[in-house]
Design a protein around this motif. Structure first.
Motif, mmCIF file in Angstrom:
data_model
loop_
_atom_site.group_PDB
_atom_site.id
_atom_site.type_symbol
_atom_site.label_atom_id
_atom_site.label_comp_id
_atom_site.label_asym_id
_atom_site.label_seq_id
_atom_site.Cartn_x
_atom_site.Cartn_y
_atom_site.Cartn_z
ATOM 1 N N VAL A 298 -2.555 7.900 9.970
ATOM 2 C CA VAL A 298 -3.800 7.210 9.637
ATOM 3 C C VAL A 298 -3.587 5.707 9.479
ATOM 4 N N LEU A 299 -2.586 5.348 8.697
ATOM 5 C CA LEU A 299 -2.411 3.950 8.304
ATOM 6 C C LEU A 299 -2.207 2.990 9.470
ATOM 7 N N PRO A 300 -1.374 3.297 10.465
ATOM 8 C CA PRO A 300 -1.170 2.318 11.551
ATOM 9 C C PRO A 300 -2.459 1.919 12.260
ATOM 10 N N ASP A 301 -3.298 2.898 12.602
ATOM 11 C CA ASP A 301 -4.568 2.587 13.273
ATOM 12 C C ASP A 301 -5.506 1.822 12.347
ATOM 13 N N GLN B 76 -1.953 -6.053 9.673
ATOM 14 C CA GLN B 76 -0.513 -5.796 9.768
ATOM 15 C C GLN B 76 0.317 -6.854 9.059
ATOM 16 N N GLU B 77 -0.155 -8.099 9.040
ATOM 17 C CA GLU B 77 0.603 -9.192 8.416
ATOM 18 C C GLU B 77 0.290 -9.343 6.933
ATOM 19 N N SER C 277 1.930 11.835 5.662
ATOM 20 C CA SER C 277 1.026 12.107 6.783
ATOM 21 C C SER C 277 0.016 10.982 6.981
ATOM 22 N N VAL C 278 -0.455 10.376 5.893
ATOM 23 C CA VAL C 278 -1.356 9.223 6.005
ATOM 24 C C VAL C 278 -0.600 8.032 6.583
ATOM 25 N N LEU C 279 0.622 7.825 6.103
ATOM 26 C CA LEU C 279 1.445 6.731 6.602
ATOM 27 C C LEU C 279 1.681 6.854 8.101
ATOM 28 N N SER C 280 1.891 8.068 8.584
ATOM 29 C CA SER C 280 2.238 8.279 9.988
ATOM 30 C C SER C 280 1.025 8.360 10.904
ATOM 31 N N ILE D 26 0.839 -1.187 0.000
ATOM 32 C CA ILE D 26 0.000 0.000 0.000
ATOM 33 C C ILE D 26 0.881 1.247 0.000
ATOM 34 N N ALA D 27 0.561 2.179 -0.877
ATOM 35 C CA ALA D 27 1.291 3.445 -0.978
ATOM 36 C C ALA D 27 0.433 4.554 -0.391
ATOM 37 N N ALA D 28 1.090 5.487 0.308
ATOM 38 C CA ALA D 28 0.352 6.572 0.954
ATOM 39 C C ALA D 28 1.270 7.762 1.172
#
Length: 303
Positions: A105-108, A116-117, A100-103, A95-97
């Protein structure tokens, strides 16, 4: 020394016969015999007693057999593990982002859907512009693109007929500034014609720049900005605004902690906010074997 030589020696120790061992290794007997001889020359010892019927191993050969079995077993297990890693990697969805989305939004989002896997963030994409994401989807450089998107008409002319999307969440761009000594914004909208506000802007070919320009053009009150800097990454804009260089618009999730701590303050009221969607895009003619199942799973959570 080659691994197949060790496998040859194990086969010879099992069969105690050159011809049968050669058949087991799927080579001719002369080739097999030559490889055993090369192995003995490499070790500098006689490993096979050829005077007995059936042939036997010398004491050195018996000891060497233990090493061959250990090494070949380790190689087999390692080979299986490497294939497993390769298979798992092939099944992972990339997934590309934006940064700011990576930091923020994406983890949650990954944790909420227990992905995650299965889903791997593509770190090379954090400084891409919008079109870069769609080109990457088309050439299979990534499988999904997690993007900001305007609510309503997109100010960029894009042909997205080859893609489909899910609306995952919403976000809001808010104007922020460093505070002055009284905790008020050092730079507050709308600014003055004779004293325009220093402005830390997004890249002119980026979506957020186009969205902001469209929003400000439609504002009921004229805004006065003097562009000092243009950036692709939200983190850079946040850093420059925090240091007091000017006003900037940040996604609310990006600014929340700094607003709570007083490091940043709102530079305008809600009139200057810009509503956004968070969209997940994929290429319709993708070639990833597991993407359809994930897409169906995600569709069920947003409908």
């Amino acid at each position: 020394m080659e691994i197949r030589w060790l496998e040859d020696f194990i086969a010879l120790a099992k069969t105690r016969h050159f011809s049968r061992a050669a058949d087991a290794q799927n080579v001719t007997q002369p080739t097999f015999s030559r490889r055993i001889k090369l192995l003995e020359e490499e070790m500098g010892l006689t490993l096979v007693n050829r005077q007995t019927l059936p042939l036997s191993l010398t004491p050195a050969g018996e000891e060497f057999l233990l090493l061959c079995e250990h090494v070949t077993e380790r190689v087999r297990l390692t080979r299986e593990r490497l294939h497993q890693i390769a298979d798992n990697q092939a099944r992972r969805i990339v997934i590309a982002a934006p940064q700011s989305v990576l930091s923020y939004v994406l983890p949650d989002w990954l944790a909420r859907h227990d992905l995650q896997e299965r889903v791997e963030p593509y770190l090379r994409a954090t400084s891409w512009l919008l079109l870069d994401y769609f080109h990457a989807l088309e050439r299979d450089e990534c499988d999904l693109a997690f993007c900001y998107w305007p609510q309503g008409r997109c100010p960029l002319a894009l042909d997205l007929s080859a893609y489909e999307h899910l609306c995952i969440d919403t976000e809001t761009l808010i104007p922020v500034s460093a505070p002055d000594e009284n905790g008020r914004p050092r730079y507050a909208l709308p600014g003055q014609r004779r004293q325009p506000l220093p402005y830390i802007a997004y890249h002119p070919r980026g979506l957020l720049h186009a969205v902001l320009e469209a929003r400000l053009a439609q504002a009921s009150q004229e805004v006065h900005l003097m562009k000092l800097n243009e950036n692709v990454q939200t983190a850079n804009i946040k850093e420059l605004v925090t240091q007091g260089y000017g006003i900037g618009w940040l996604p609310l999730r990006t600014a929340q902690r700094s607003l709570a701590s007083g490091e940043l303050v709102h530079a305008g009221d809600e009139r200057w906010n810009v509503p956004l969607e968070l969209r997940l895009y994929r290429y319709r003619e993708h070639r990833h074997p597991g993407l359809d199942d994930l897409w169906q799973q995600l569709q069920e959570t947003v409908t």
